[in-house]
Design an enzyme around this catalytic site. Structure first.
Site: not given
Ligand code: NOJ
Length: 593
Positions: A235, A308
């Site tokens: 993330d 990401e």
């Protein structure tokens, strides 16, 4: 779509190569003949809160996921990526982790997790977890200890005294902005210092310049590897490192971007000091090394990393690694999200726009690496709402037909669309941190509504009278059960694509693609001694006829094997490559005779 990443999207888009509009031809030859499991895999993202509720509290959970593994298997899924399931006060729905080593009680227990892994393994399904390295929750023990300056935790987070102006007002250390509106610095009364939080106030940034933090986060990875996960989606990775302060201890202010007048909006600034630092790349390379070492010691299949990053493309590509070091196998390819008209509206995107998006990745990806295709996720508007409902199958076709890894956000296979959520029903901090006038620009709730299993009450998602977010009323027709039973539906088309992906041509073949006028996008997949396949898509609202022979280097007749909902073509219909009529928004896949 949320404005959190608007600036990054703009930046990324501005880095894309410009290509001529019509008749653009792209080609990529694929030389490798063997593939590791992930290289032509179908990944499927589950947002656990919204997938399946097993205990009737209106919130999805782990046993709910386990109960639907057969559905995933039927859907051809190779690996499931779960958005965060860890203990969390849910300020950002799990991306604020209070305990990196345990499960959020609403979602289940560690036993439920172990059971999920066991049941997934029985079905040869892999499970990937979300790894959130940049920040924790302020309710994490580490943060509480850091607030108290407990030994070993003093520098776990990004602390700073800030400044006091001539009038005696306290000022934050820099002008840095958080993703969810307002300053990225929050004053902590108890410690008498500011802490950095690049997302919500309740998501303090960990200090990656502290080796203890680096080691701790590696422990997190090992812990879940030991419990049987096949890898991690990482993330918000570009945020891990910030620039070092200068000799006086001052962090530099970030320059204004000029993209918005709203000084609280994160895209007000260019994030040149808080994102995309070189140290972040090295951190990802270290995590890859950890996975390699783990495999060497414990055996088993390759463990994978998906990163990401909404950063400029040249930075994103660096996550793959370089000549001397391996990085993430799959830096997410967000070009179908940031490309075209960016986050606004791609419903009018002409064929050349699609070609540009495809080329932007294939032409910039370092040699010998594998492409991946992401059409949406829990932070974006749904594909049908971004590209238009007429193009739902076309987008699924593209994702499954292009070479490399396909990554589907749950519900896209049945064509779920956004639901407008009222201010009162809003849950996303990106929305709730704004106000009732403007929240719709920021909210991510519309793409997070519960999964639509059937036309039963609450779409078969939950037996509770209410659900954590409202259910899209279109569940009456848009649901798994109804679409499974239909002769033709988004789901049956998706399943046909799954079968097609198993062919050698799709797994190993070359790709060649071109735009024909504004309307038609044509893609060829071919492999020596195997059938050739063409994806022919009219992406606009008018009929068009095309001869693809020259640009795609094909001739003769092709047989229709898949057609979208709009098409009336039947399986087995024969077309000639030099004269193909596609009605408005029609898309078909044909194979060489
Ligand atoms: C990216 C996640 O996808 C998003 O949902 C979250 O809010 C931020 N990172 C912060 O963790």
């Amino acid at each position: 779509m949320s404005k959190i990443i608007t600036l990054l999207l703009l930046l990324a888009a501005s880095q894309q190569p410009t290509l001529a509009c019509d008749g653009v031809i792209g080609q990529t030859a694929r030389t490798t003949t063997t593939r590791d499991w992930w290289q032509s895999a179908q990944f499927y993202q589950i947002y656990p809160r919204s997938f399946k509720d097993s205990n009737g509290d209106g919130i999805g959970d782990l046993p709910g996921i386990t109960s639907q593994l057969d559905y995933l298997k039927e859907l051809g899924v190779t690996a499931v990526w779960l958005s965060p399931i860890y203990t969390s006060p849910m300020a950002d729905f799990g991306y604020d982790i209070a305990d990196f080593f345990d499960i959020q009680p609403e979602y289940g227990t560690l036993d439920d997790f172990d059971n999920l892994i066991q049941e997934a393994n029985k079905r040869d399904l892999k499970v990937i977890l979300d790894f959130v390295p940049n920040h924790s929750s302020d309710e994490n023990e580490w943060f509480k200890k850091s607030v108290r300056r407990e030994k070993g935790y003093e520098d776990y987070y990004m602390w700073h005294d800030g400044y006091v102006d001539d009038a005696g007002n306290r000022l934050p250390p820099s002008n840095w902005l958080q993703g969810f509106r307002g300053s990225a610095w929050e004053w902590n009364e108890q410690r008498q210092q500011y802490y950095l939080h690049q997302f919500a106030v309740k998501q303090p940034d960990l200090n990656y310049r502290n080796p203890t933090v680096v080691a701790q986060m590696k422990r997190v990875l090992k812990y879940w590897l030991d419990r049987g996960v096949a890898g991690f989606r990482i993330d918000a990775v570009p945020w891990c490192f910030e620039v070092l302060p200068d000799a006086t201890g001052r962090y530099p202010d970030e320059p204004k971007s000029g993209y918005t007048d709203d000084p609280d909006d994160s895209s007000y600034l260019l994030h040149i000091y808080t994102q995309d630092q070189p140290e972040t790349l090295d951190m990802v390379y270290q995590w890859r090394q950890l996975l390699e070492d783990y495999q060497r010691i414990h055996g088993g299949d390759t463990r994978v990393l998906l990163t990401e990053a909404w950063s400029p493309l040249d930075y994103v590509m660096k996550f793959y690694g370089n000549r001397t070091v391996e990085g993430a196998q799959m830096p997410f390819n967000f070009q179908f999200i940031v490309g075209g008209n960016g986050d606004k509206n791609n419903t009018q995107l002409p064929a050349s726009g699609f070609v540009k998006i495809i080329s932007s990745w294939l032409d910039n990806m370092p040699a010998e690496h594998t492409a991946n295709w992401v059409m949406g996720n829990h932070d974006q508007r749904r594909v049908g709402s971004r590209y238009g409902e007429q193009r739902i199958d076309t987008m699924n076709m593209l994702q499954m037909f292009l070479p490399g890894v396909s990554i589907t956000y749950m519900g896209e296979e049945i064509g779920m669309t956004d639901l407008d959520i009222s201010w009162e029903d809003s849950r996303d901090p990106a929305a709730c941190n704004s106000n009732s006038e403007i929240y719709e620009q920021f909210t991510r709730d519309p793409a997070r509504t519960p999964f639509q299993w059937s036309n039963a009450e609450n779409a078969g998602f939950s037996t509770n009278s209410t659900t954590w977010l409202p259910i899209n009323p279109n569940y009456v027709t848009v649901n798994v059960q109804t679409e499974k039973a239909a002769t033709k539906s988004h789901l049956t088309i998706y399943n046909q694509l799954v079968a097609l992906r198993k062919t050698k041509t799709l797994q190993l073949g070359d790709v060649r693609y071109s735009a024909f006028g504004d309307n038609i996008l044509a893609i060829k997949r071919s492999l020596k001694n195997e059938k050739t396949y063409l994806l022919l898509a009219n992406v606009l609202n008018s009929d068009a006829t095309v001869d693809v022979t020259r640009e795609l280097k094909v001739s003769g007749n092709f047989k229709t094997i898949i057609s979208n909902m709009i098409s009336t073509a039947k399986e087995g219909d024969v077309i000639s490559a030099d004269n193909i009529l596609l009605k408005a928004y029609e898309a078909i896949v044909v194979e060489s005779e």
